[in-house]
Design a protein around this motif. Structure first.
Motif, short mmCIF file in Angstrom:
data_model
loop_
_atom_site.label_atom_id
_atom_site.label_comp_id
_atom_site.label_asym_id
_atom_site.label_seq_id
_atom_site.Cartn_x
_atom_site.Cartn_y
_atom_site.Cartn_z
N UNK A 1 18.17 13.49 -56.51
CA UNK A 1 17.70 14.97 -55.90
C UNK A 1 16.38 14.53 -55.18
N UNK A 2 16.23 15.04 -54.07
CA UNK A 2 15.32 14.65 -53.12
C UNK A 2 13.95 15.15 -53.43
N UNK A 3 13.76 16.40 -54.21
CA UNK A 3 12.53 16.57 -54.53
C UNK A 3 12.64 17.74 -55.80
N UNK A 4 11.59 18.25 -56.09
CA UNK A 4 11.32 19.21 -57.16
C UNK A 4 12.07 20.23 -57.02
N UNK A 5 12.23 21.20 -56.14
CA UNK A 5 12.84 22.33 -55.83
C UNK A 5 14.48 21.97 -55.93
N UNK A 6 14.74 20.92 -55.36
CA UNK A 6 16.23 20.72 -55.59
C UNK A 6 16.73 20.58 -56.81
N UNK A 7 15.93 19.65 -57.56
CA UNK A 7 16.19 19.37 -58.98
C UNK A 7 16.03 20.65 -59.73
N UNK A 8 15.07 21.59 -59.69
CA UNK A 8 14.70 22.88 -60.30
C UNK A 8 16.06 23.85 -60.25
N UNK A 9 16.86 23.68 -58.97
CA UNK A 9 17.75 24.76 -58.65
C UNK A 9 18.99 24.18 -59.74
N UNK A 10 19.13 22.81 -60.02
CA UNK A 10 20.11 22.46 -60.98
C UNK A 10 19.93 22.59 -62.40
N UNK A 11 18.47 22.44 -62.71
CA UNK A 11 18.04 22.68 -63.93
C UNK A 11 18.31 24.24 -64.39
N UNK A 12 17.86 25.16 -63.35
CA UNK A 12 18.29 26.61 -63.62
C UNK A 12 19.68 27.05 -63.44
N UNK A 13 20.43 25.81 -63.30
CA UNK A 13 21.98 26.13 -63.28
C UNK A 13 22.35 26.95 -61.81
N UNK A 14 21.53 27.04 -60.99
CA UNK A 14 21.96 27.75 -59.71
C UNK A 14 22.76 27.16 -58.75
N UNK A 15 22.26 25.57 -58.90
CA UNK A 15 23.20 24.76 -58.12
C UNK A 15 24.38 23.99 -58.84
N UNK A 16 24.41 24.21 -60.05
CA UNK A 16 25.44 23.51 -61.06
C UNK A 16 26.66 24.21 -60.96
N UNK A 17 27.82 23.64 -60.62
CA UNK A 17 29.17 24.50 -60.74
C UNK A 17 29.12 24.87 -62.21
N UNK A 18 29.63 26.08 -62.22
CA UNK A 18 29.96 26.89 -63.68
C UNK A 18 30.94 25.99 -64.36
N UNK A 19 32.12 25.34 -63.70
CA UNK A 19 33.07 24.69 -64.51
C UNK A 19 32.43 23.45 -65.13
#
Length: 300
Positions: free
Chosen positions: A220-238
């Motif tokens: 992860x390049x930065x906090x916002x990018x990692x946060x999107x993953x942690x909030x499942x916004x960028x994490x693929x549902x599968x």
């Protein structure tokens, strides 16, 4: 059912599709059947009382109205939700919005008296969410730090570098039971596991998530990018569905079973939260300079 629920599940119009309301429409009978199966796991029988749905004379805290408005479309259901949240605060001694998420979901399937019985067990039982729904959710944060301590050292270090403290995201994962994050098809798998296994499953889910997304966290390049993953916004549902399932595997269940959870919580509190809480509370007693200067002080 799907037309009644609103903003608690979908924080903004542009994100509605990721919560998959269509799953509820296409699986209504299944959803009710699975929700009914949660009750025996936690020792709750459906309420048999003649439920009084008359609204309260006062709605109490404004947050109850706000949370009810975000959860239900119709005013009668909003008033029932407000009454349930008000009773919960009265009995539990505190309130946190995560409780509202869980209450709103339960009200889709059960009468309010049965919902209150479920919330009581979740709030009070050591197996489930004791202390998680307080305004200052220290118990939830402590369990987040317990989970973090079980991660690989390089992952713990990377989370620290990214500024991702467990207390900033486990409230939604643990206290809110991922209701605000997972598509319904995946969420029901998560909830089936949670009601069966209790907070042990939350620990297992935490570990499985960071195993599955280790590369993304490390890169992860930065906090916002990692946060999107942690909030499942960028994490693929599968892949999230894979995490929900993997969390029940022996490698995670045995690891959590082997923990002395009580001692782990003591250590996590002492190492991560004790000094911060002490300092914040001590500061409430600090004498403040009111900025007034008296003439004799100027002369002196």
């Amino acid at each position: 059912m799907s037309t009644e629920l609103t903003g608690t599940q979908a924080p903004s119009e542009g994100k509605w599709e990721r919560f998959d309301f269509g799953w509820l429409q296409g699986h209504t009978a299944e959803a009710f059947q699975r929700a009914s199966a949660w009750l025996p796991h936690i020792g709750v029988e459906p309420s048999r009382v003649d439920v009084d749905t008359k609204p309260l004379s006062t709605e109490g805290a404004r947050i109850f109205r706000a949370d009810a408005n975000r959860t239900f479309r119709s005013e009668p259901n909003r008033l029932i939700c407000i009454k349930l949240l008000s009773f919960s605060q009265q009995k539990f001694g505190d309130y946190q919005q995560s409780l509202g998420y869980v209450a709103g979901l339960l009200l889709l399937f059960f009468d309010p008296a049965t919902c209150f019985k479920v919330l009581t067990v979740l709030n009070d039982s050591p197996k489930y969410l004791p202390g998680y729904w307080r305004g200052e959710a220290t118990a939830c944060a402590v369990d987040g730090y317990v989970c973090e301590s079980l991660l690989k050292q390089h992952l713990r270090q990377r989370l620290k570098e990214l500024g991702l403290l467990p207390e900033t995201f486990v409230q939604k994962w643990f206290a809110g039971l991922c209701i605000h994050h997972l598509r319904y098809g995946v969420l029901f798998d998560f909830l089936d596991n949670f009601f069966r296994d209790g907070n042990a499953y939350l620990f297992q889910f935490f570990l499985a998530f960071f195993d599955e997304f280790e590369a993304e966290i490390m890169n992860a390049a930065n906090n916002p990018e990692a946060n999107m993953l942690i909030r499942f916004e960028s994490a693929p549902q599968e892949r999230l569905a894979k995490v929900v399932k993997a969390a029940t595997e022996e490698r995670y269940t045995e690891r959590v079973k082997s923990l002395n959870v009580h001692q782990c919580r003591i250590t996590a509190f002492q190492d991560t939260l004790s000094r911060r809480l002490q300092s914040a509370n001590e500061g409430m007693w600090q004498k403040m300079d009111d900025g007034i200067t008296f003439s004799d002080e100027e002369d002196g």
